[in-house]
Design a protein around this motif. Structure first.
Motif, mmCIF file in Angstrom:
data_model
loop_
_atom_site.group_PDB
_atom_site.id
_atom_site.type_symbol
_atom_site.label_atom_id
_atom_site.label_comp_id
_atom_site.label_asym_id
_atom_site.label_seq_id
_atom_site.Cartn_x
_atom_site.Cartn_y
_atom_site.Cartn_z
ATOM 1 N N UNK A 138 -42.921 -63.188 19.650
ATOM 2 C CA UNK A 138 -42.296 -63.009 20.958
ATOM 3 C C UNK A 138 -42.426 -61.567 21.403
ATOM 4 N N UNK A 139 -42.338 -61.358 22.696
ATOM 5 C CA UNK A 139 -42.411 -60.013 23.264
ATOM 6 C C UNK A 139 -41.086 -59.698 23.949
ATOM 7 N N UNK A 140 -40.550 -58.511 23.665
ATOM 8 C CA UNK A 140 -39.335 -58.016 24.315
ATOM 9 C C UNK A 140 -39.634 -56.606 24.803
ATOM 10 N N UNK A 141 -39.510 -56.367 26.088
ATOM 11 C CA UNK A 141 -39.942 -55.080 26.636
ATOM 12 C C UNK A 141 -38.787 -54.119 26.881
ATOM 13 N N UNK A 142 -37.548 -54.598 26.866
ATOM 14 C CA UNK A 142 -36.399 -53.720 27.120
ATOM 15 C C UNK A 142 -35.631 -53.524 25.810
ATOM 16 N N UNK A 143 -36.007 -52.486 25.052
ATOM 17 C CA UNK A 143 -35.398 -52.247 23.744
ATOM 18 C C UNK A 143 -33.918 -51.904 23.872
ATOM 19 N N UNK A 144 -33.545 -51.158 24.895
ATOM 20 C CA UNK A 144 -32.132 -50.773 25.046
ATOM 21 C C UNK A 144 -31.264 -52.005 25.293
ATOM 22 N N UNK A 145 -31.713 -52.893 26.170
ATOM 23 C CA UNK A 145 -30.951 -54.117 26.426
ATOM 24 C C UNK A 145 -30.916 -54.997 25.175
ATOM 25 N N UNK A 146 -32.007 -55.012 24.432
ATOM 26 C CA UNK A 146 -32.038 -55.766 23.178
ATOM 27 C C UNK A 146 -31.021 -55.201 22.191
ATOM 28 N N UNK A 147 -30.968 -53.873 22.052
ATOM 29 C CA UNK A 147 -29.997 -53.247 21.147
ATOM 30 C C UNK A 147 -28.564 -53.633 21.535
ATOM 31 N N UNK A 197 -49.293 -49.882 9.186
ATOM 32 C CA UNK A 197 -49.795 -49.083 10.307
ATOM 33 C C UNK A 197 -48.674 -48.448 11.126
ATOM 34 N N UNK A 198 -47.516 -49.119 11.212
ATOM 35 C CA UNK A 198 -46.459 -48.660 12.126
ATOM 36 C C UNK A 198 -45.200 -48.191 11.412
ATOM 37 N N UNK A 199 -45.147 -48.329 10.090
ATOM 38 C CA UNK A 199 -43.919 -48.012 9.363
ATOM 39 C C UNK A 199 -43.888 -46.542 8.949
ATOM 40 N N UNK A 200 -43.908 -45.667 9.938
ATOM 41 C CA UNK A 200 -43.935 -44.227 9.652
ATOM 42 C C UNK A 200 -42.657 -43.756 8.980
ATOM 43 N N UNK A 227 -50.546 -61.916 15.079
ATOM 44 C CA UNK A 227 -51.506 -60.852 14.778
ATOM 45 C C UNK A 227 -52.387 -60.496 15.969
ATOM 46 N N UNK A 228 -52.210 -61.165 17.089
ATOM 47 C CA UNK A 228 -52.988 -60.837 18.280
ATOM 48 C C UNK A 228 -52.602 -59.445 18.770
ATOM 49 N N UNK A 229 -53.602 -58.615 19.020
ATOM 50 C CA UNK A 229 -53.367 -57.268 19.526
ATOM 51 C C UNK A 229 -53.302 -57.301 21.052
ATOM 52 N N UNK A 245 -51.177 -52.682 19.714
ATOM 53 C CA UNK A 245 -50.221 -53.196 18.736
ATOM 54 C C UNK A 245 -50.191 -54.718 18.764
ATOM 55 N N UNK A 246 -49.971 -55.304 17.581
ATOM 56 C CA UNK A 246 -49.826 -56.753 17.503
ATOM 57 C C UNK A 246 -48.390 -57.147 17.834
ATOM 58 N N UNK A 247 -48.202 -58.407 18.164
ATOM 59 C CA UNK A 247 -46.849 -58.924 18.394
ATOM 60 C C UNK A 247 -45.990 -58.760 17.138
ATOM 61 N N UNK A 248 -46.582 -58.944 15.962
ATOM 62 C CA UNK A 248 -45.860 -58.768 14.708
ATOM 63 C C UNK A 248 -45.397 -57.327 14.540
ATOM 64 N N UNK A 249 -46.259 -56.376 14.842
ATOM 65 C CA UNK A 249 -45.868 -54.970 14.740
ATOM 66 C C UNK A 249 -44.731 -54.641 15.689
ATOM 67 N N UNK A 250 -44.775 -55.212 16.888
ATOM 68 C CA UNK A 250 -43.696 -54.964 17.847
ATOM 69 C C UNK A 250 -42.373 -55.540 17.338
ATOM 70 N N UNK A 251 -42.428 -56.710 16.691
ATOM 71 C CA UNK A 251 -41.214 -57.284 16.122
ATOM 72 C C UNK A 251 -40.660 -56.397 15.011
#
Length: 472
Positions: free
Chosen positions: A119-128, A72-75, A28-30, A35-41
């Motif tokens: 956890x934090x992942x900054x490269x979404x394309x590589x993750x996909x 907050x993020x589930x548009x 929940x740390x912003x 954004x929090x780490x949870x929101x990013x996940x």
């Protein structure tokens, strides 16, 4: 192909105290972007093409915070479901309950993509791309883990020795010398703690390698279905059954024993954000190597990370420090010893100090309260109640309360009376009176509460009715 991103959300985050607390842990740390780490996940999983829903396994006490973060993020209105544990039993039990649910609500061929909430992942394309490779392997019956290509001799991670997708062995956290050898060899990957497998495949593996964990978790799930009578989007595991589940990680219980394990080597900009140094590295450094968040004034300071969201911080003539300021606690640490913050957390917990558990601002299902001042026989809070929300019908034995409405309108039950309290009006709740606070409006209700009495602890509460399930 049915894919269910499954987020495991828990832990204490003791190395990130004082921002991380037991009831406000690391997910929940912003971060600096808000954004929090949870929101990013959540967003990471929801962005995958075949994702059908986001399943989250978390602690019962964190459910409403998790739901608020997702809202907050589930548009795009991605469907969400929750398995709520009464207490932690590590990842084997969490994955067992998730796999049982997915097998029952989808089918045994549905794939779980297990993600850590912190956890934090900054490269979404590589993750996909890595997920697509993992899905192909998992569809063949493999239990897939994600291995991060290392760029430093880290001693805080477990390692995987691999050839292509074949796992040769799992290795515990190494010494510095051994970690350097692993890095130089090019054969080792960091163990990320992320997985992909079919629900049926992981259940069969657990039946073989840790049948006691699976059987005890099955008993929980059977009791859950018997009690509820239907499939729900929130499934609360009964404590009297869950306490019989043995605690173990999925790595020890299954992955290190199974023969059908595979790995996807990847470079996805991954970090487990395991210390304040890691958090600081997300902020750009100035010419002196300082990284700051908030209102900070420096003189002759170098190589420091300073975070203060609420107060002005001044620093003079210091080097290589971490300084984290919160309304009720201040951390000052050598940057090279940032991992040792966990010892401060452990001492607070051992002494029963509430700073290991709560912030001054505490989140509740109905909103928040902030302790403004706390003294002998009195406590002053700022209370914010969300539109349409209500507190439980409750009573306190040892304290009375004065409520002053700052903005909005309150609907109040006070003993046998029901009344509306408008802005700039107040009411008094004597000790031992049943009472309830509700916000009937469309804007936040903001109040000041003044408590007085011989005991002001949060456990002096008797609930009679509660819409959030906090009454047996």
């Amino acid at each position: 192909m049915t894919l269910i991103p499954t987020i495991l959300c828990g832990g204490a985050g003791s190395r990130l105290w004082p921002v991380s607390r037991e009831l406000h842990p690391k997910p929940f740390i912003r971060l600096a972007d808000g954004q929090s780490l949870l929101q990013k996940a959540f967003l990471r999983g929801a962005a995958l093409a075949d994702a059908k829903e986001i399943l989250t396994v978390t602690n019962r006490d964190l459910y409403f915070k998790t739901e608020d973060d997702f809202r907050e993020v589930n548009a795009d209105k991605m469907p969400t479901s929750y398995i709520l544990e009464p207490f932690g039993r590590n990842t084997a039990a969490a994955i067992a309950s998730a796999a049982l649910h997915v097998a029952a609500s989808h089918d045994e061929d549905a794939l779980l993509l297990v993600l850590a909430a912190d956890h934090l992942i900054v490269d979404q394309r590589a993750f996909n791309d890595a997920v697509e490779e993992a899905k192909t392997l998992a569809a063949r019956g493999k239990l897939v883990t994600f291995g991060i290509r290392p760029d430093a001799p880290e001693t805080g991670y477990g390692y995987i020795e691999a050839e292509g997708n074949d796992v040769l062995r799992f290795v515990e956290k190494p010494s510095r010398e051994k970690a350097q050898q692993y890095l130089d060899s090019g054969r080792f990957l960091w163990n990320s703690g992320m997985f992909c497998f079919a629900a049926g495949a992981i259940l069969r593996a657990m039946e073989k390698h840790c049948p006691d964990i699976l059987e005890a978790t099955q008993a929980c799930m059977r009791q859950l279905r018997t009690a509820e009578g239907k499939c729900l989007t929130q499934m609360e595991l009964p404590a009297e059954y869950f306490e019989k589940v043995r605690e173990d990680s999925i790595d020890y219980a299954v992955m290190e024993k199974a023969a059908n394990v595979a790995v996807v080597p990847c470079s996805i900009g991954w970090s487990d954000i395991g210390s304040w140094t890691a958090i600081g590295n997300l902020t750009e450094a100035d010419a002196e190597g300082n990284r700051v968040e908030g209102e900070v004034l420096l003189h002759d300071v170098s190589n420091c990370y300073i975070q203060s969201r609420d107060r002005l911080v001044g620093a003079v003539g210091v080097d290589n420090l971490v300084i984290i300021d919160t309304p009720d606690a201040l951390l000052v640490a050598d940057r090279l010893r940032a991992q040792d913050v966990k010892h401060i957390y452990a001492k607070l917990k051992a002494s029963g100090h509430e700073a290991h558990q709560l912030h001054r601002t505490v989140h509740r299902p109905w909103g928040t309260y902030t302790v403004l001042e706390d003294g002998p026989r009195f406590k002053i809070k700022r209370i914010v109640v969300k539109p349409g929300a209500s507190l439980s019908l409750q009573m306190h034995h040892h304290r009375s309360e004065h409520w002053i409405v700052v903005s909005g309108m309150a609907k109040v039950v006070n003993g046998d009376k029901e009344l509306f309290v408008n802005t700039n009006e107040s009411t008094f709740i004597p000790a031992a009176h049943k009472h309830r606070l509700e916000n009937p409006g469309v804007l936040d209700l903001v109040m000041i509460e003044v408590q007085s009495g011989e005991y002001l602890g949060e456990d002096d509460i008797v609930r009679f009715e509660d819409v959030y399930g906090r009454v047996s």
